[in-house]
Write a protein that holds these residues in place. Sequence first.
Motif, PDB file in Angstrom:
ATOM      1  N   LYS A  66      -2.501  -4.351   7.206  1.00  0.00           N
ATOM      2  CA  LYS A  66      -1.077  -4.740   6.586  1.00  0.00           C
ATOM      3  C   LYS A  66      -1.227  -4.461   5.303  1.00  0.00           C
ATOM      4  O   LYS A  66      -0.052  -4.245   4.702  1.00  0.00           O
ATOM      5  CB  LYS A  66      -1.210  -6.262   7.048  1.00  0.00           C
ATOM      6  CG  LYS A  66       0.040  -7.052   6.425  1.00  0.00           C
ATOM      7  CD  LYS A  66       0.831  -7.921   7.331  1.00  0.00           C
ATOM      8  CE  LYS A  66       1.980  -8.230   6.536  1.00  0.00           C
ATOM      9  NZ  LYS A  66       3.209  -8.816   7.126  1.00  0.00           N
ATOM     10  N   LYS A  67      -2.165  -4.968   4.499  1.00  0.00           N
ATOM     11  CA  LYS A  67      -1.958  -4.507   3.037  1.00  0.00           C
ATOM     12  C   LYS A  67      -1.890  -3.157   2.815  1.00  0.00           C
ATOM     13  O   LYS A  67      -1.254  -2.563   1.871  1.00  0.00           O
ATOM     14  CB  LYS A  67      -3.371  -4.915   2.425  1.00  0.00           C
ATOM     15  CG  LYS A  67      -3.390  -4.995   0.951  1.00  0.00           C
ATOM     16  CD  LYS A  67      -4.933  -5.352   0.657  1.00  0.00           C
ATOM     17  CE  LYS A  67      -4.893  -6.603  -0.523  1.00  0.00           C
ATOM     18  NZ  LYS A  67      -6.406  -6.844  -0.984  1.00  0.00           N
ATOM     19  N   THR A  68      -2.313  -2.226   3.756  1.00  0.00           N
ATOM     20  CA  THR A  68      -2.092  -0.700   3.490  1.00  0.00           C
ATOM     21  C   THR A  68      -0.937  -0.136   3.980  1.00  0.00           C
ATOM     22  O   THR A  68      -0.377   0.629   3.245  1.00  0.00           O
ATOM     23  CB  THR A  68      -3.462   0.126   4.024  1.00  0.00           C
ATOM     24  OG1 THR A  68      -4.686  -0.391   3.636  1.00  0.00           O
ATOM     25  CG2 THR A  68      -3.413   1.540   4.012  1.00  0.00           C
ATOM     26  N   THR A  69      -0.734  -0.525   5.352  1.00  0.00           N
ATOM     27  CA  THR A  69       0.805  -0.111   6.005  1.00  0.00           C
ATOM     28  C   THR A  69       1.989  -0.800   5.547  1.00  0.00           C
ATOM     29  O   THR A  69       3.019  -0.284   5.904  1.00  0.00           O
ATOM     30  CB  THR A  69       0.326   0.170   7.348  1.00  0.00           C
ATOM     31  OG1 THR A  69       0.203  -1.033   8.171  1.00  0.00           O
ATOM     32  CG2 THR A  69      -0.939   1.081   7.565  1.00  0.00           C
ATOM     33  N   GLY A  70       1.673  -2.290   5.521  1.00  0.00           N
ATOM     34  CA  GLY A  70       2.811  -3.016   5.365  1.00  0.00           C
ATOM     35  C   GLY A  70       3.108  -3.644   6.883  1.00  0.00           C
ATOM     36  O   GLY A  70       4.012  -4.331   7.025  1.00  0.00           O
ATOM     37  N   LEU A  71       2.469  -2.991   7.952  1.00  0.00           N
ATOM     38  CA  LEU A  71       2.514  -3.749   9.282  1.00  0.00           C
ATOM     39  C   LEU A  71       1.170  -4.293   9.852  1.00  0.00           C
ATOM     40  O   LEU A  71       0.273  -3.946   9.326  1.00  0.00           O
ATOM     41  CB  LEU A  71       2.859  -2.782  10.148  1.00  0.00           C
ATOM     42  CG  LEU A  71       4.225  -1.713   9.871  1.00  0.00           C
ATOM     43  CD1 LEU A  71       4.412  -0.592  10.607  1.00  0.00           C
ATOM     44  CD2 LEU A  71       5.605  -2.654  10.190  1.00  0.00           C
ATOM     45  N   THR A  72       1.365  -5.302  10.675  1.00  0.00           N
ATOM     46  CA  THR A  72      -0.024  -5.715  11.440  1.00  0.00           C
ATOM     47  C   THR A  72      -0.272  -4.536  12.267  1.00  0.00           C
ATOM     48  O   THR A  72       0.615  -3.706  12.862  1.00  0.00           O
ATOM     49  CB  THR A  72       0.259  -7.021  12.136  1.00  0.00           C
ATOM     50  OG1 THR A  72       1.433  -6.905  13.033  1.00  0.00           O
ATOM     51  CG2 THR A  72       0.771  -7.945  11.183  1.00  0.00           C
TER      52      THR A  72
END
Length: 183
Positions: free
Chosen positions: A162-168
Amino acid sequence: MKMNIKFDYNIICKAVLQEQLDGLNLKYKLNNLGEIHFNKHLTAKELESLTLAFGKYGIEILANPQNVLVERIKDLITELINDSEKSRKYNVSHYLSDTLNYSYAHLSSIFSEITYSSIENFIILKKIDLAKQLIIHKNLTLTEIAHELNYSSVAHLSTQFKKTTGLTPSAFQRIIKKRQEIE
């Protein structure tokens, strides 16, 4: 018709290098980690021809020893992450230090100086890229993916994802499934 394929970048790159080097009639030996040893010093014309031949494939000749070291670090990390058995066996810092014969502090310093990022951040990015590939191309659960990538838990994987892609990872899976249904 849609077809999924899997390929090994190292094999492809070696094949391209061999094809280009053989085409220029140069005597060489390919080593791992992006090194080519030539039997003689290259002339300016040979070096120019080689630069042009490699450039067509996005292959760059590195002249700065620090850049070479950073590329070797990246290659080793990629190799380690792509080999789940090896990555469970080795600590990254020890693996890099032992393989490259430099202290991890030195490697980390050079890497940060050249890339403006840390080795740890590069590892996270590579793991998340591989996690995305596993989600897209394999039918693995998040638990299996976390295990494959040597995460301590699914929660740890999910947090970094999530931190890297903005998605879970679950949201990413749903998006991929919807895309595949449309296609």
